[in-house]
Motif scaffolding. Structure first.
Motif, mmCIF file in Angstrom:
data_model
loop_
_atom_site.group_PDB
_atom_site.id
_atom_site.type_symbol
_atom_site.label_atom_id
_atom_site.label_comp_id
_atom_site.label_asym_id
_atom_site.label_seq_id
_atom_site.Cartn_x
_atom_site.Cartn_y
_atom_site.Cartn_z
ATOM 1 N N ALA A 282 0.848 -1.314 0.048
ATOM 2 C CA ALA A 282 -0.173 0.211 -0.076
ATOM 3 C C ALA A 282 0.908 1.255 -0.070
ATOM 4 N N ARG A 283 1.827 1.425 0.894
ATOM 5 C CA ARG A 283 2.981 2.444 0.814
ATOM 6 C C ARG A 283 3.349 2.473 -0.472
ATOM 7 N N LEU A 284 3.737 1.500 -1.375
ATOM 8 C CA LEU A 284 4.274 1.614 -2.606
ATOM 9 C C LEU A 284 3.241 2.263 -3.640
ATOM 10 N N TRP A 285 2.010 1.720 -3.597
ATOM 11 C CA TRP A 285 1.163 2.343 -4.241
ATOM 12 C C TRP A 285 0.947 4.013 -3.984
ATOM 13 N N LEU B 135 16.588 6.181 -9.440
ATOM 14 C CA LEU B 135 15.524 5.320 -9.672
ATOM 15 C C LEU B 135 15.730 4.902 -11.000
ATOM 16 N N ASP B 136 16.509 3.406 -11.370
ATOM 17 C CA ASP B 136 16.660 3.376 -12.773
ATOM 18 C C ASP B 136 15.788 2.173 -13.261
ATOM 19 N N ARG B 137 15.292 2.083 -14.385
ATOM 20 C CA ARG B 137 14.137 1.181 -14.933
ATOM 21 C C ARG B 137 14.202 1.301 -16.371
ATOM 22 N N PRO B 138 13.793 0.367 -17.114
ATOM 23 C CA PRO B 138 13.654 0.357 -18.581
ATOM 24 C C PRO B 138 12.478 1.413 -19.064
ATOM 25 N N PRO B 139 12.426 1.535 -20.433
ATOM 26 C CA PRO B 139 13.122 1.244 -21.415
ATOM 27 C C PRO B 139 14.387 1.914 -21.367
ATOM 28 N N TYR B 140 15.675 1.683 -21.897
ATOM 29 C CA TYR B 140 16.790 2.338 -22.166
ATOM 30 C C TYR B 140 16.980 2.913 -23.492
ATOM 31 N N TYR B 141 17.579 4.130 -23.625
ATOM 32 C CA TYR B 141 17.488 4.775 -24.763
ATOM 33 C C TYR B 141 19.142 5.167 -25.293
ATOM 34 N N SER B 142 19.982 4.821 -24.198
ATOM 35 C CA SER B 142 21.437 5.253 -24.125
ATOM 36 C C SER B 142 22.173 4.336 -25.190
ATOM 37 N N SER C 31 14.281 -1.546 -11.082
ATOM 38 C CA SER C 31 13.328 -2.222 -11.309
ATOM 39 C C SER C 31 13.673 -3.673 -11.721
ATOM 40 N N GLN C 32 13.069 -4.654 -11.211
ATOM 41 C CA GLN C 32 13.647 -6.154 -11.333
ATOM 42 C C GLN C 32 13.598 -6.400 -12.713
ATOM 43 N N ASP C 33 13.491 -5.542 -13.739
ATOM 44 C CA ASP C 33 13.764 -6.018 -15.167
ATOM 45 C C ASP C 33 15.333 -6.146 -15.225
ATOM 46 N N VAL C 34 15.936 -5.548 -14.095
ATOM 47 C CA VAL C 34 17.510 -5.400 -14.342
ATOM 48 C C VAL C 34 18.136 -6.949 -14.434
ATOM 49 N N TYR C 35 17.376 -8.008 -14.156
ATOM 50 C CA TYR C 35 17.777 -9.362 -14.336
ATOM 51 C C TYR C 35 17.369 -9.884 -15.612
ATOM 52 N N VAL D 234 16.099 -3.508 -5.223
ATOM 53 C CA VAL D 234 15.177 -3.935 -6.328
ATOM 54 C C VAL D 234 13.937 -3.820 -5.859
ATOM 55 N N LEU D 235 13.136 -3.325 -6.824
ATOM 56 C CA LEU D 235 11.527 -3.273 -6.735
ATOM 57 C C LEU D 235 10.935 -3.765 -7.817
ATOM 58 N N PRO D 236 9.602 -4.758 -7.703
ATOM 59 C CA PRO D 236 9.236 -5.204 -9.035
ATOM 60 C C PRO D 236 9.019 -4.061 -10.214
ATOM 61 N N GLU D 237 8.739 -2.857 -9.639
ATOM 62 C CA GLU D 237 8.123 -1.906 -10.700
ATOM 63 C C GLU D 237 8.615 -0.750 -10.027
ATOM 64 N N LEU D 238 9.024 0.454 -11.243
ATOM 65 C CA LEU D 238 9.238 1.674 -10.668
ATOM 66 C C LEU D 238 8.591 2.612 -11.618
ATOM 67 N N PRO D 239 8.022 3.645 -11.073
ATOM 68 C CA PRO D 239 7.055 4.568 -11.877
ATOM 69 C C PRO D 239 7.518 5.480 -12.813
ATOM 70 N N VAL D 240 8.835 5.833 -12.449
ATOM 71 C CA VAL D 240 9.528 6.750 -13.318
ATOM 72 C C VAL D 240 11.105 6.751 -13.448
ATOM 73 N N LYS D 241 11.599 7.618 -14.085
ATOM 74 C CA LYS D 241 13.149 7.430 -13.984
ATOM 75 C C LYS D 241 13.679 8.745 -13.191
ATOM 76 N N LEU D 242 14.514 8.609 -12.395
ATOM 77 C CA LEU D 242 14.845 9.908 -11.524
ATOM 78 C C LEU D 242 16.467 9.608 -11.209
ATOM 79 N N THR D 243 17.095 10.761 -11.139
ATOM 80 C CA THR D 243 18.446 10.845 -10.904
ATOM 81 C C THR D 243 18.494 12.372 -9.762
ATOM 82 N N ILE D 244 18.833 12.185 -8.545
ATOM 83 C CA ILE D 244 19.047 13.022 -7.283
ATOM 84 C C ILE D 244 20.484 13.374 -7.185
ATOM 85 N N GLY D 245 21.025 14.450 -7.112
ATOM 86 C CA GLY D 245 22.327 15.055 -6.701
ATOM 87 C C GLY D 245 22.078 15.794 -5.436
#
Length: 321
Positions: free
Chosen positions: A84-87, A137-144, A171-175, A196-207
């Motif tokens: 529930a916290r994830l949602w 937060l790192d998840r597909p799709p990848y465009y690089s 995201s668990q898609d890393v496997y 790792v989480l089953p799904e991530l909603p966005v791509k995000l990088t924070i410095g």
């Protein structure tokens, strides 16, 4: 509370002793488990607060374990609360996304990123300017392109050598991506903290707390709509979302020596802990279902677990994931 499900934890040993021996005083439990009496008493009172053991009014006080059904119902309730916290975190990110899009015009703390090449340059600059940590937060799709991945790995390795702390939630898609999984393993060996989480909603990088790069809708829009977020209430909210998701992630630590698991077994354990079925695990890892079932059985035996949930908890506790 989940320590009760870990057989070699203090809580697990005390609870298991009570379930096997029946009503006992704390001294008998201490002799049976080999734990100090003071530790047993502390554990018993902790379990009593969770309504997992009960004491009578006798002298000496005798303790009795609650039904294992009670333990599992609390464990499942805790897991439901985690989901529930994830949602909730996902819904908050969606709200922040629409707020950011509305704010990107007149307000200067949000700037649209017009071109993917600009996003790559800003990602490198964010890491170079970080003084303490980079959160991802790192998840597909990848465009690089492949050379972009190599350059990113070089930058990250150099910055970690400078003392910058990296925390990445994949995201668990890393496997399912052998190249990305290999890169993740190499960075973990260098000191990156990975979950790792089953799904991530966005791509995000924070410095640090100085800037963030947000790709709000990578599935539908790709990199279109990417945003640079500067210090603001929005940036603080994004940091809070990352930290919430981080607490929900399953740790993936690099361990050496005889305890190290093969990469596929670690992948199986992580997917199990994330709730994936045998069929999903087989599909993700390109294995037959029969092979997955056989390896899960071997992992359960190795971890002293009777359920997949216990195996995930045990593996995380031992640093095997």
């Amino acid at each position: 509370m989940l320590d009760v499900l870990v057989p070699d934890s203090d809580q697990g040993r005390v609870y298991r002793a009570l379930t096997m021996r029946g009503r006992s005083d704390h001294q008998a439990i201490a002799r049976y488990t080999g734990l100090p009496e003071s530790t047993v008493l502390t554990v018993l009172h902790t379990l009593a607060d969770l309504d997992l053991v009960h004491a009578d009014d006798g002298d000496p006080v005798l303790w009795e374990a609650a039904s294992p059904d009670r333990v599992m119902s609390l464990a499942l309730a805790e897991e439901e609360n985690r989901r529930a916290r994830l949602w909730q975190a996902g819904a908050e990110l969606d709200r922040l996304y629409h707020h950011a899009r509305a704010a990107s015009g007149p307000l200067r703390y949000v700037e649209p990123i017009e071109h993917p090449a600009t996003l790559i340059l800003l990602t490198k600059r964010l890491q170079e300017q970080a003084a303490q940590q980079v959160r991802w937060l790192d998840r597909p799709p990848y465009y690089s392109k492949p050379h972009h991945f190599r350059a990113q790995e070089e930058t990250q390795a150099r910055r970690m050598a400078d003392g910058i702390r990296y925390r990445t939630l994949y995201s668990q898609d890393v496997y399912a991506d052998h190249r990305l999984f290999s890169a993740m393993t190499r960075m973990a060996e260098r000191g990156e903290r990975v979950r790792v989480l089953p799904e991530l909603p966005v791509k995000l990088t924070i410095g640090d707390a100085e800037s963030a790069l947000l790709v709000p809708d990578p599935d539908r829009s790709g990199l279109e709509g990417a945003l640079l977020v500067r210090p603001s209430g929005l940036l603080r909210a994004l940091i809070g979302i990352f930290e919430t998701l981080w607490t929900l992630g399953i740790p993936v630590t690099d361990v050496g020596g005889e305890q190290r698991l093969p990469p596929q077994d670690r992948a199986i354990l992580t997917l199990m802990a994330a709730g994936a079925t045998d069929e999903t695990i087989a599909r993700r890892l390109d294995m037959s279902r029969r092979t997955v079932v056989r390896r899960i059985a071997a992992l359960l035996d190795r971890l002293g677990a009777t359920t997949r949930f216990q195996a995930g908890v045990q593996a995380a506790k031992r640093g095997l994931l």
